[in-house]
Write a protein that holds these residues in place. Structure first.
Motif, PDB file in Angstrom:
ATOM      1  N   ALA A  82       5.310   5.744  -9.800  1.00 51.55           N
ATOM      2  CA  ALA A  82       6.537   5.888 -10.148  1.00 51.55           C
ATOM      3  C   ALA A  82       7.026   6.942 -11.219  1.00 51.55           C
ATOM      4  O   ALA A  82       6.238   7.444 -11.745  1.00 51.55           O
ATOM      5  N   GLU A  83       8.240   7.338 -11.438  1.00 49.60           N
ATOM      6  CA  GLU A  83       8.711   8.259 -12.413  1.00 49.60           C
ATOM      7  C   GLU A  83       9.939   7.552 -13.049  1.00 49.60           C
ATOM      8  O   GLU A  83      10.873   7.258 -12.410  1.00 49.60           O
ATOM      9  N   HIS A 106      -2.826  10.434  -1.888  1.00 47.88           N
ATOM     10  CA  HIS A 106      -1.473  10.251  -1.254  1.00 47.88           C
ATOM     11  C   HIS A 106      -1.029   9.194  -0.209  1.00 47.88           C
ATOM     12  O   HIS A 106      -0.140   8.637  -0.388  1.00 47.88           O
ATOM     13  N   ALA A 107      -2.256   8.933   0.363  1.00 47.91           N
ATOM     14  CA  ALA A 107      -2.233   7.699   1.422  1.00 47.91           C
ATOM     15  C   ALA A 107      -1.955   6.316   0.609  1.00 47.91           C
ATOM     16  O   ALA A 107      -1.481   5.696   0.984  1.00 47.91           O
ATOM     17  N   ALA A 108      -2.520   6.465  -0.542  1.00 48.41           N
ATOM     18  CA  ALA A 108      -2.396   4.917  -1.277  1.00 48.41           C
ATOM     19  C   ALA A 108      -1.087   5.048  -2.188  1.00 48.41           C
ATOM     20  O   ALA A 108      -0.642   3.820  -2.222  1.00 48.41           O
ATOM     21  N   ALA A 109      -0.404   6.163  -2.274  1.00 51.23           N
ATOM     22  CA  ALA A 109       0.893   5.917  -2.993  1.00 51.23           C
ATOM     23  C   ALA A 109       2.126   5.595  -2.416  1.00 51.23           C
ATOM     24  O   ALA A 109       2.467   6.377  -1.551  1.00 51.23           O
ATOM     25  N   ARG A 110       2.882   4.789  -3.130  1.00 51.36           N
ATOM     26  CA  ARG A 110       4.041   4.450  -2.690  1.00 51.36           C
ATOM     27  C   ARG A 110       4.994   5.055  -3.608  1.00 51.36           C
ATOM     28  O   ARG A 110       5.101   4.450  -4.737  1.00 51.36           O
ATOM     29  N   ILE A 111       5.894   6.016  -3.256  1.00 47.46           N
ATOM     30  CA  ILE A 111       6.550   6.820  -4.449  1.00 47.46           C
ATOM     31  C   ILE A 111       7.909   6.169  -4.477  1.00 47.46           C
ATOM     32  O   ILE A 111       8.702   5.915  -3.806  1.00 47.46           O
ATOM     33  N   HIS A 112       8.124   5.664  -5.976  1.00 46.10           N
ATOM     34  CA  HIS A 112       9.430   5.173  -6.427  1.00 46.10           C
ATOM     35  C   HIS A 112       9.975   6.059  -7.620  1.00 46.10           C
ATOM     36  O   HIS A 112       9.425   6.423  -8.475  1.00 46.10           O
ATOM     37  N   HIS A 131       8.421  13.892   1.718  1.00 48.81           N
ATOM     38  CA  HIS A 131       8.002  12.627   1.196  1.00 48.81           C
ATOM     39  C   HIS A 131       8.856  11.374   1.319  1.00 48.81           C
ATOM     40  O   HIS A 131       9.981  11.594   1.268  1.00 48.81           O
ATOM     41  N   ASP A 132       8.155  10.330   1.627  1.00 51.31           N
ATOM     42  CA  ASP A 132       9.029   9.057   1.576  1.00 51.31           C
ATOM     43  C   ASP A 132       9.292   8.356   0.174  1.00 51.31           C
ATOM     44  O   ASP A 132       8.067   7.971  -0.411  1.00 51.31           O
ATOM     45  N   VAL A 133      10.219   8.476  -0.323  1.00 49.35           N
ATOM     46  CA  VAL A 133      10.679   8.327  -1.524  1.00 49.35           C
ATOM     47  C   VAL A 133      11.698   6.752  -1.588  1.00 49.35           C
ATOM     48  O   VAL A 133      12.669   6.847  -0.656  1.00 49.35           O
ATOM     49  N   THR A 134      11.408   6.021  -2.423  1.00 49.38           N
ATOM     50  CA  THR A 134      12.549   4.833  -2.594  1.00 49.38           C
ATOM     51  C   THR A 134      13.047   5.231  -4.126  1.00 49.38           C
ATOM     52  O   THR A 134      12.244   5.363  -4.895  1.00 49.38           O
ATOM     53  N   LEU A 148       0.379  -0.026 -10.617  1.00 54.57           N
ATOM     54  CA  LEU A 148       1.392   0.849 -11.122  1.00 54.57           C
ATOM     55  C   LEU A 148       1.082   2.029 -12.098  1.00 54.57           C
ATOM     56  O   LEU A 148       0.350   2.122 -13.019  1.00 54.57           O
ATOM     57  N   PHE A 149       1.059   3.203 -11.299  1.00 56.95           N
ATOM     58  CA  PHE A 149       0.946   4.333 -12.116  1.00 56.95           C
ATOM     59  C   PHE A 149       2.202   5.279 -12.262  1.00 56.95           C
ATOM     60  O   PHE A 149       2.711   5.419 -11.352  1.00 56.95           O
TER      61      PHE A 149
END
Length: 354
Positions: A82-83, A106-112, A131-134, A148-149
């Motif tokens: 997340a950012e 990248h496979a592990a990351a869910r971008i928020h 990229h798949d972004v929420t 959470l990173f």
């Protein structure tokens, strides 16, 4: 007179003076006339420029720092990446490019992305195409059951502040009133303020301190999730350890302006109190605050800058060297900007902070 100034004057005439945090919130996020809701403020055509826009190295090195912290914690999957306040998406794009060769990251990351500005959300969508972004409006919308990173670069400085001046009878809060059709600064009557009793030890009557109410629940959420689930948070901003003095400022067209002069048309910020952020993140661990220049040096900006300089000549080389110096030199952003990391108990600190 800006449209927002006219609205604020009407509001003050009807209901009385505004506290500084309410004034800042209206200036930055008013749904029709707020600074961030109506524009992309970044870059030479905007009002200010941030480290990710100065050089790709900033996002690359912080991205590798996050990825190494993930590896050090056993490479959990899935994770929230997340950012907070991602600007144009430049930092996240550089982060993802730099970490694409880290196996499994990248496979592990869910971008928020936590972003309130519609124009900036559009820029982020373009920068992160593929990229798949929420997107979410606030940190409370993030899933709380995963590691959470997170990165927050120049996010906390834009959160509204309250200012209090010490008085022999308590603390007088800064308020915004009106005199002859103009916004003016004033002070409310002194009150006892439990949140500032600890500041009696290091202040004298007449001295001013600032509080940032919205930062506390954000850091509490980060700290509780990282302590329980794992992860790390990198916070980079301008400020210092323990707030003292008036740091409210406004910027328009890359120059400082009066914060009351053009509500809704200028960026309004204040220095970040890193001590308050660290304390609010309990039960997670917090590193010592470090200068941005020192952190980037430990993360290898010298070697990265040298590699990127290969093949550059003339103006391109001068621009590259200038960008490196601007990020790291003490007299530029190197010591003005500070960094703090939050990480789980019993885990190593993220690289560059240990």
């Amino acid at each position: 007179m800006s449209k927002l100034e006219a609205l604020l004057l009407t509001q003050i005439a009807a209901t009385g003076p505004l506290t500084l945090d309410r004034f800042m919130a209206e200036c930055l996020l008013h749904p029709e006339h707020g600074y961030y809701t109506t524009r992309d403020p970044l870059g030479r055509a905007g009002d200010f420029i941030t480290s990710p826009e100065i050089s790709q190295m900033f996002g690359e090195l912080l991205g590798l720092c996050i990825a190494q912290a993930w590896v050090d914690q056993g490479a959990p999957t899935p994770i929230i990446l997340a950012e907070l306040g991602p600007g144009r998406g430049t930092l996240m794009a550089d982060l993802l490019r730099a970490t694409r060769m880290v196996p499994g990251f990248h496979a592990a990351a869910r971008i928020h992305l936590i972003e309130a500005s519609p124009p900036l959300r559009a820029a982020q969508n373009a920068a992160l195409s593929g990229h798949d972004v929420t997107w979410a409006d606030d940190i409370q919308s993030l899933p709380d059951d995963l590691p959470l990173f997170l990165i927050a670069n120049e996010f906390f400085d834009a959160l509204p502040i309250r200012q209090f001046t010490r008085h022999i009878q308590g603390w007088c809060e800064t308020i915004i009133g009106a005199v002859e059709g103009k916004l003016t600064l004033g002070h409310a009557a002194p009150i006892d303020l439990p949140d500032l009793r600890h500041r009696l030890e290091d202040t004298n009557p007449g001295e001013l301190v600032e509080l940032r109410p919205e930062a506390t629940p954000i850091m509490a959420r980060l700290g509780s999730q990282i302590a329980a689930q794992g992860g790390a948070a990198l916070i980079i901003d301008y400020g210092n350890w323990r707030s003292k003095g008036d740091t409210l400022q406004a910027m328009q067209a890359h120059a400082f302006v009066d914060p009351l002069a053009a509500p809704g048309l200028a960026d309004i910020t204040a220095h970040v109190d890193f001590e308050a952020l660290a304390e609010a993140a309990t039960p997670a661990q917090a590193t010592k605050m470090t200068d941005q220049g020192a952190l980037l040096a430990r993360l290898g900006i010298g070697a990265r800058a040298e590699k990127l300089s290969h093949g550059l000549t003339g103006q391109a080389l001068e621009n590259h060297l200038s960008a490196t110096q601007r990020l790291t030199r003490a007299e530029e952003m190197g010591s003005l900007f500070k960094a703090l990391a939050i990480y789980p108990p019993h885990s190593p600190a993220p690289p560059g902070f240990d």
